[in-house]
Design a protein around this motif. Structure first.
Motif, mmCIF file in Angstrom:
data_model
loop_
_atom_site.group_PDB
_atom_site.id
_atom_site.type_symbol
_atom_site.label_atom_id
_atom_site.label_comp_id
_atom_site.label_asym_id
_atom_site.label_seq_id
_atom_site.Cartn_x
_atom_site.Cartn_y
_atom_site.Cartn_z
ATOM 1 N N VAL A 4 18.146 -35.990 -44.393
ATOM 2 C CA VAL A 4 18.791 -35.227 -45.339
ATOM 3 C C VAL A 4 17.826 -34.118 -45.695
ATOM 4 O O VAL A 4 16.580 -34.088 -45.956
ATOM 5 C CB VAL A 4 18.951 -36.071 -46.588
ATOM 6 N N THR A 58 19.365 -30.147 -46.583
ATOM 7 C CA THR A 58 19.787 -29.521 -48.076
ATOM 8 C C THR A 58 20.895 -30.542 -48.817
ATOM 9 O O THR A 58 21.004 -30.381 -50.132
ATOM 10 C CB THR A 58 20.840 -28.313 -47.792
ATOM 11 N N ASP A 65 21.764 -41.852 -41.508
ATOM 12 C CA ASP A 65 21.712 -40.546 -40.786
ATOM 13 C C ASP A 65 20.111 -40.115 -40.575
ATOM 14 O O ASP A 65 19.324 -41.169 -41.068
ATOM 15 C CB ASP A 65 22.016 -39.379 -41.742
ATOM 16 N N ALA A 74 23.851 -31.211 -47.877
ATOM 17 C CA ALA A 74 25.086 -31.048 -47.854
ATOM 18 C C ALA A 74 25.921 -31.946 -47.313
ATOM 19 O O ALA A 74 27.188 -32.329 -47.568
ATOM 20 C CB ALA A 74 25.349 -29.373 -47.054
ATOM 21 N N ARG A 129 25.758 -36.131 -35.662
ATOM 22 C CA ARG A 129 25.297 -37.101 -34.290
ATOM 23 C C ARG A 129 23.892 -37.601 -34.681
ATOM 24 O O ARG A 129 23.646 -38.721 -33.961
ATOM 25 C CB ARG A 129 25.331 -36.120 -32.987
HETATM 26 O O1 LIG Z 1 21.284 -32.511 -45.426
HETATM 27 P P1 LIG Z 1 21.889 -31.426 -44.706
HETATM 28 O O2 LIG Z 1 21.322 -29.871 -44.878
HETATM 29 O O3 LIG Z 1 23.417 -31.388 -44.489
HETATM 30 O O4 LIG Z 1 21.293 -31.629 -43.137
HETATM 31 C C1 LIG Z 1 21.248 -32.771 -42.692
HETATM 32 C C2 LIG Z 1 22.153 -32.957 -41.478
HETATM 33 O O5 LIG Z 1 21.921 -31.904 -40.359
HETATM 34 C C3 LIG Z 1 21.663 -32.627 -39.188
HETATM 35 O O6 LIG Z 1 23.098 -32.534 -38.616
HETATM 36 P P2 LIG Z 1 23.711 -31.547 -37.751
HETATM 37 O O7 LIG Z 1 24.421 -30.671 -39.076
HETATM 38 O O8 LIG Z 1 22.453 -30.549 -37.414
HETATM 39 O O9 LIG Z 1 24.290 -32.159 -36.745
HETATM 40 P P3 LIG Z 1 24.158 -32.876 -35.532
HETATM 41 O O10 LIG Z 1 24.041 -34.155 -36.190
HETATM 42 O O11 LIG Z 1 25.552 -32.906 -34.804
HETATM 43 O O12 LIG Z 1 22.961 -32.435 -34.836
HETATM 44 C C4 LIG Z 1 21.368 -33.950 -39.390
HETATM 45 O O13 LIG Z 1 21.549 -34.938 -38.408
HETATM 46 C C5 LIG Z 1 21.881 -34.458 -40.972
HETATM 47 O O14 LIG Z 1 23.302 -34.877 -40.535
#
Ligand SMILES: O=P(O)(O)OC[C@H]1O[C@H](OP(=O)(O)OP(=O)(O)O)[C@H](O)[C@@H]1O
Length: 152
Positions: A97, A99, A94, A101, A43
Motif C-alpha cells: 500500500v 498512496t 496486495d 488509492a 497484479r
Molecule cells: O496504494 P497505491 O498508491 O494504490 O499503490 C499500491 C498499488 O500499486 C501497485 O499496483 P500497480 O497500480 O502498480 O499495478 P500492478 O499491481 O498491476 O503492478 C501495488 O501492487 C498496489 O496494488
C-alpha cells in the motif's frame, strides 16, 4: 505504478526478500480467526497470495483485478473484475500500500474484508489491517516480478 517525482531512493527486493516478508505476514495472520478465502489484488498481490495460501493452508483463492492510471501524483484505480458480496470472511492481499488509492477503492467494494499487505508506506498505512514491513514514503520499491525498467 509510474515512479512518482518525489521518490528519492529505489529499493530492489529479491524473491527471497518477498518470500521472507510474506511468511512474516502469514505468521501475523495466523493469529486471527480463520479466513474463508484469499482475494489477490492484481497484479502485485498475486505472488504474496500464492505464498499465503500455502502458509495459511487456504485453497479458495480469488482475484480482484485493478488497473491504475497514473498521472504524476494522481492515481485513478479502475476495477476490471470484482468479487460478489461484502467481503465478510475474506482476506484481501496486495504486495504494497503506497498512496492508499487502490485499497480505498477496494474497501468501498468489500467493507467487511480483512486487508493485508506485505509492505506499507505511511500514507496508505491506515487503510491496511495487517502488514509486515514499513518503508519510507520516498522509497521506490522494485519487486522481483517487474520487468526491468517498467516499474510495477
Ligand atoms: O496504494 P497505491 O498508491 O494504490 O499503490 C499500491 C498499488 O500499486 C501497485 O499496483 P500497480 O497500480 O502498480 O499495478 P500492478 O499491481 O498491476 O503492478 C501495488 O501492487 C498496489 O496494488
Amino acid at each position: 505504478m509510474t515512479t512518482p517525482p518525489h521518490t528519492i531512493s529505489t529499493l530492489p527486493l529479491s524473491w527471497e526478500d518477498v518470500h521472507r516478508d510474506t511468511r512474516i505476514l502469514a505468521g501475523m495472520l495466523a493469529e486471527l480467526p480463520a479466513f474463508c478465502g484469499i482475494v489477490a489484488v492484481t497484479r502485485g498481490g498475486l505472488v504474496p497470495a500464492a505464498i499465503l495460501s500455502r502458509e495459511l493452508d487456504i485453497h479458495l483463492v480469488e482475484t480482484v483485478c485493478v488497473s491504475t492510471y497514473d498521472d504524476r501524483d494522481i492515481r485513478d484505480p479502475q476495477v476490471l473484475k470484482t468479487l460478489a458480496g461484502d467481503g465478510a470472511g475474506w482476506l484481501v492481499v496486495d504486495d504494497l500500500v503506497d498512496t492508499g488509492a487502490t485499497l480505498q477503492v477496494l474497501r468501498g467494494m468489500l467493507p467487511k474484508a480483512h486487508f493485508a499487505t506485505v509492505y506499507a508506506k505511511p500514507k496508505g498505512q491506515p487503510l491496511v489491517d495487517t502488514f509486515a514491513t514499513v518503508f519510507a514514503q520516498s522509497t521506490w520499491v522494485a519487486f522481483p516480478w517487474e520487468p526491468p525498467g517498467k516499474g510495477s
